[in-house]
Design a protein around this motif. Structure first.
Motif, PDB file in Angstrom:
ATOM      1  N   ILE A 126       0.891  -1.173   0.000  1.00  0.00           N
ATOM      2  CA  ILE A 126       0.000   0.000   0.000  1.00  0.00           C
ATOM      3  C   ILE A 126       0.920   1.212   0.000  1.00  0.00           C
ATOM      4  O   ILE A 126       1.487   1.575   1.017  1.00  0.00           O
ATOM      5  N   ASP A 127       1.098   1.768  -1.198  1.00  0.00           N
ATOM      6  CA  ASP A 127       2.167   2.749  -1.376  1.00  0.00           C
ATOM      7  C   ASP A 127       1.657   4.174  -1.160  1.00  0.00           C
ATOM      8  O   ASP A 127       0.664   4.578  -1.760  1.00  0.00           O
ATOM      9  N   GLU A 128       2.360   4.898  -0.314  1.00  0.00           N
ATOM     10  CA  GLU A 128       2.044   6.309  -0.037  1.00  0.00           C
ATOM     11  C   GLU A 128       0.647   6.486   0.535  1.00  0.00           C
ATOM     12  O   GLU A 128      -0.164   7.262   0.048  1.00  0.00           O
ATOM     13  N   THR A 169       3.769   2.237   2.821  1.00  0.00           N
ATOM     14  CA  THR A 169       4.753   3.316   2.864  1.00  0.00           C
ATOM     15  C   THR A 169       4.050   4.648   3.077  1.00  0.00           C
ATOM     16  O   THR A 169       2.875   4.804   2.744  1.00  0.00           O
ATOM     17  N   SER A 170       4.792   5.566   3.661  1.00  0.00           N
ATOM     18  CA  SER A 170       4.246   6.901   3.894  1.00  0.00           C
ATOM     19  C   SER A 170       5.344   7.934   3.726  1.00  0.00           C
ATOM     20  O   SER A 170       6.481   7.711   4.117  1.00  0.00           O
ATOM     21  N   ASN A 171       4.989   9.054   3.125  1.00  0.00           N
ATOM     22  CA  ASN A 171       5.940  10.156   3.009  1.00  0.00           C
ATOM     23  C   ASN A 171       5.687  11.203   4.067  1.00  0.00           C
ATOM     24  O   ASN A 171       6.182  12.314   3.994  1.00  0.00           O
ATOM     25  N   ASN A 172       4.865  10.846   5.025  1.00  0.00           N
ATOM     26  CA  ASN A 172       4.699  11.721   6.167  1.00  0.00           C
ATOM     27  C   ASN A 172       3.927  12.995   5.855  1.00  0.00           C
ATOM     28  O   ASN A 172       4.116  14.006   6.498  1.00  0.00           O
TER      29      ASN A 172
ATOM     30  N   VAL B 180      17.069  23.767   9.346  1.00  0.00           N
ATOM     31  CA  VAL B 180      17.007  23.324   7.965  1.00  0.00           C
ATOM     32  C   VAL B 180      16.496  21.891   7.882  1.00  0.00           C
ATOM     33  O   VAL B 180      15.734  21.536   6.998  1.00  0.00           O
ATOM     34  N   ARG B 181      16.933  21.096   8.854  1.00  0.00           N
ATOM     35  CA  ARG B 181      16.614  19.686   8.751  1.00  0.00           C
ATOM     36  C   ARG B 181      15.142  19.376   8.942  1.00  0.00           C
ATOM     37  O   ARG B 181      14.581  18.533   8.277  1.00  0.00           O
ATOM     38  N   ASN B 182      14.538  20.055   9.907  1.00  0.00           N
ATOM     39  CA  ASN B 182      13.160  19.665  10.173  1.00  0.00           C
ATOM     40  C   ASN B 182      12.154  20.622   9.546  1.00  0.00           C
ATOM     41  O   ASN B 182      10.970  20.520   9.769  1.00  0.00           O
ATOM     42  N   ILE B 183      12.646  21.515   8.728  1.00  0.00           N
ATOM     43  CA  ILE B 183      11.754  22.518   8.190  1.00  0.00           C
ATOM     44  C   ILE B 183      10.698  21.887   7.284  1.00  0.00           C
ATOM     45  O   ILE B 183       9.569  22.345   7.217  1.00  0.00           O
ATOM     46  N   LYS B 184      11.082  20.776   6.676  1.00  0.00           N
ATOM     47  CA  LYS B 184      10.138  20.106   5.792  1.00  0.00           C
ATOM     48  C   LYS B 184       8.944  19.575   6.548  1.00  0.00           C
ATOM     49  O   LYS B 184       7.814  19.681   6.096  1.00  0.00           O
ATOM     50  N   VAL B 185       9.239  18.982   7.682  1.00  0.00           N
ATOM     51  CA  VAL B 185       8.142  18.450   8.488  1.00  0.00           C
ATOM     52  C   VAL B 185       7.232  19.592   8.896  1.00  0.00           C
ATOM     53  O   VAL B 185       6.009  19.508   8.825  1.00  0.00           O
ATOM     54  N   ALA B 186       7.885  20.696   9.305  1.00  0.00           N
ATOM     55  CA  ALA B 186       7.111  21.852   9.729  1.00  0.00           C
ATOM     56  C   ALA B 186       6.209  22.313   8.591  1.00  0.00           C
ATOM     57  O   ALA B 186       5.044  22.636   8.781  1.00  0.00           O
ATOM     58  N   LEU B 187       6.767  22.288   7.413  1.00  0.00           N
ATOM     59  CA  LEU B 187       6.041  22.747   6.243  1.00  0.00           C
ATOM     60  C   LEU B 187       4.807  21.890   5.996  1.00  0.00           C
ATOM     61  O   LEU B 187       3.730  22.389   5.721  1.00  0.00           O
ATOM     62  N   ARG B 188       5.009  20.600   6.141  1.00  0.00           N
ATOM     63  CA  ARG B 188       3.877  19.709   5.912  1.00  0.00           C
ATOM     64  C   ARG B 188       2.751  19.993   6.890  1.00  0.00           C
ATOM     65  O   ARG B 188       1.585  19.972   6.553  1.00  0.00           O
TER      66      ARG B 188
END
Ligand SMILES: Nc1ncnc2c1ncn2[C@@H]1O[C@H](COP(=O)(O)OP(=O)(O)O)[C@@H](O)[C@H]1O
Ligand SMILES: [Mg+2]
Lengths: 292, 390
Positions: A126-128, A169-172, B180-188
């Protein structure tokens, strides 16, 4: 969660990585735990860390068929079970097609149906999953727990002949519901360190010159460290880039750290796909070149 | 021991459930790990932790537990069964308990006892099991943490520093600063926020399918609109020691710009007064009247301040308190005015939350905001967004 009436995936089946896939110890352990305990395995990680590939490799290593379900934002849980194609049936009835009498002609089997009816243990990808609606994982809980579901149109319960190994899988992009997470094993693939990356490159380019590999990895990891990149290059970009370097016959010296620091590495378009990143990078390179 | 370990994780605020404890027992019974503590670490992590931002917390908890092992009474091989009983009564549901009974964990512990006994002998037999006796941080007396091997062979060539002690998932912990590293998570997370609150639209496919299924009677289907409706006014404090953090935050919101219906930036210094700037570089030149801003944007905008809120209390409380110019009205008056215009508001503060209590201006602003001040971490951002969506 194990159900003794189901045929198990034999216990001595162990995944250790393959000739084409490098699996670190933490990953193989998680995969084997999921196989042995028959629970779904949830895999997260940056794009390009081999999440999707993992399911393919596990299936081929263990000699099991793979059923893939790629999730989109509009995917519904029901589609993994089956869909009733009412529109076709309506059309057929208007055209007077005799098939219309048998509703089973209009039941489209989903991935889980196929895996449940498969004559041997299989792998379901189950992708993404995070692409789908937030309720999607919860909507599948019961089916994944019980390994059966009911088809109302056919008045029939579809039971798994063999409990498939489920890799998700998950891209979060979205958080997943707790109830769902509690049933899964979880593994986060961290971005490969240099040594692992060397092995990964090794499976793609068995005869790469050591010198070139060394310089290329240096450039690659330096590039990943450039602050402010929108999209850091991933494993797949590294591999594409190496392919180009080889095709163009670029010598290792051209990548050598000293010069590369104040120059742009050859064919960097393969590593940086985002226009803004390319600009940022060129600007940085330009600035460091101007320094005495 | 497992139950104790489990309770320790709970005490360290890891959201572990009994269901997962059972899975771990099951895994041990299935002999999934052949012995090393390293493997036990990986296995328990895969079973108990479902979010990489909790990996670091788990690493710390794991390190604590297995370092302090000699202090934990639960390690005596005689105790576990009673404990399990006790803990089971306390923490398990009826169904879970039935399930536990089916698992013959007596067997597990039988085995555990044997192994422990075996290792005790070996341990007293020499320093082999400890590695570098004397210099090992764990090596003195009693059990060394290797004593928790649950069976089988030790893996000889591991490095001295344990995986969990390397804390390599530290920057995935969402309570650390934005970087910089966790900014992506924050963005999401920000995007998720931006997508909220959308209206519904007609689902044409759903309606056709539904109508067909209905034998031709119209069956309307609606679905939430995909695009978003959130509008944000971002007020950034610039010209101080916090500039880097504030810039990070500004970039973060800009990166999410496409997701917002509208996003407007304004700059201020320390506190908001009658004028703000649109362009940071020209802050001493073109001033925008705060009244104009108030009159331009409707009440459906969400108001987000970013600043350290650290200044002299006069800058908030008194007319003329500003360090840069003469302000006719106190900063507090302006803040209240903004908050009255846009009731959905939050203040993001790059200073660690634990320090807020020591600066009176922070407390004053927090009070003006009605406690809606949040640290500039992913977790803080998340809380801020949650509060804004209310
Ligand atoms: N561990 C690995 N071993 C071999 N190749 C890998 C590995 N990880 C990534 N790759 C390469 O990267 C590509 C992208 O992997 P993919 O599974 O699509 O990533 P993801 O699903 O995590 O985004 C693969 O096709 C493969 O070429
Ligand atoms: Mg993928």
């Amino acid at each position: 969660m194990s159900n003794s009436t189901l045929a198990h995936i034999p216990n001595d089946m162990k995944f250790e990585g393959t000739e084409t896939y490098v699996a670190t110890r933490d990953l193989t352990l998680a995969v084997n735990a999921a196989i042995a305990l028959q629970r779904p395995l949830l895999i997260k990680g940056e794009p390009g860390t081999g999440k999707t590939l993992l399911a393919e490799e596990v299936a081929s290593a263990l000699g099991m068929p793979l059923f893939q379900w790629h999730i989109k934002s509009t995917t519904k849980a029901q589609q993994g079970l089956y869909e009733y194609d009412a529109v076709s049936r309506l059309r057929d009835s208007q055209l007077g097609d005799p098939r219309v009498e048998d509703i089973s002609h209009y039941i489209v089997h989903g991935v889980l149906w196929q895996a449940f009816e498969c004559d041997q243990p299989s792998v379901v990808l189950i992708d993404e999953i995070d692409k789908a609606d937030i309720e999607f994982p919860n909507d599948l809980l019961r089916e994944l727990d019980r390994m059966e579901f009911h088809c109302y149109e056919l008045h029939r319960t579809i039971k798994a002949k063999h409990r498939p190994l489920i890799i998700i899988t998950s891209n979060n992009e979205k958080e997943l519901p707790d109830a769902f997470l509690r049933r899964c094993f979880f593994h986060y693939i961290k971005f490969p360190d240099k040594e692992t990356m060397q092995r990964i490159v090794g499976v793609h380019f068995p005869v790469l010159k050591h010198e070139l590999l060394k310089e290329a990895l240096e450039v690659f990891f330096d590039l990943r460290d450039v602050p402010g990149l929108k999209k850091k290059p991933s494993t797949s970009e590294l591999i594409d880039w190496l392919k180009l370097l080889l095709a163009e016959d670029i010598p290792p010296e051209a990548l050598r750290a000293k010069e590369a620091k104040d120059a742009i590495p050859p064919l960097h378009g393969a590593l940086l796909k985002n226009e803004q990143d390319v600009h940022l990078f060129e600007r940085l390179a330009f600035m460091s070149r101007r320094k005495p | 021991m497992l139950v104790d370990f489990f309770l320790h994780l709970k005490a360290r605020q890891l959201p572990v459930s009994t269901n997962e404890l059972l899975a771990l027992l099951e895994a041990l019974e299935a002999r999934l790990v052949s012995g090393s503590l390293d493997d036990f670490y990986l296995l328990s992590r895969a079973l108990l932790v479902k979010d990489e931002s909790l990996y670091d917390r788990f690493d710390r908890a794991f390190g604590e537990y297995f370092r302090g092992i000699e202090a934990l009474p639960g390690f005596a091989p005689e105790v576990p069964e009673e404990w399990l009983e006790l803990a089971a009564r306390k923490h398990l549901s009826e169904a879970d308990r039935l399930k536990l009974q089916k698992l013959s964990y007596e067997k597990i512990f039988e085995q555990l006892k044997e192994r422990l006994a075996e290792q005790k002998e070996r341990h007293s037999g020499g320093s082999k099991w400890i590695g570098t006796a004397g210099t090992s941080p764990y090596g003195h007396g009693g059990y060394n943490p290797e004593g928790v091997r649950i069976g089988g062979e030790s893996v000889g060539n591991r490095t001295a520093i344990k995986v969990w002690d390397q804390r390599e998932f530290r920057n995935l912990d969402d309570t650390v600063d934005l970087g910089v590293r966790n900014i992506k998570v924050a963005l999401r997370r920000l995007r998720r926020f931006a997508r909220k609150g959308a209206a519904t639209e007609l689902d044409l496919d759903g309606t056709i399918a539904g109508t067909a299924r209905n034998g031709g009677w119209l069956d309307l289907h609606l679905r939430p609109e995909r695009h978003n409706a959130v509008k944000v006014l971002l007020f950034l404090d610039i010209g101080g020691s916090m500039d880097d953090h504030i810039q990070a935050c500004e970039e973060l919101f800009s990166a999410a710009r496409a997701e917002f219906k509208h996003l407007e930036h304004f700059y201020f210094h320390n506190c908001v007064y009658e004028g703000v700037w649109k362009d940071n570089r020209r802050r001493h030149g073109e001033n925008l009247s705060t009244w104009d801003v108030i009159h331009t944007y409707g009440p459906d905008y969400k108001l987000v301040f970013v600043g350290d809120a650290s200044m002299s209390p006069y800058e908030i409380a008194r007319p003329g308190g500003s360090v840069e110019h003469w302000n006719e009205e106190a900063g507090a008056v302006w803040l209240e005015r903004l908050l009255a215009t846009w009731p959905h508001a939050a203040w993001l503060n790059p200073l660690p939350e634990a320090h807020w209590g020591y600066t009176s201006s922070i407390q004053m602003i927090e009070q003006l905001l009605g406690k809606r001040m949040f640290p500039l971490t992913i977790d803080g951002l998340e809380r801020a967004m949650r509060s804004l969506s209310k």
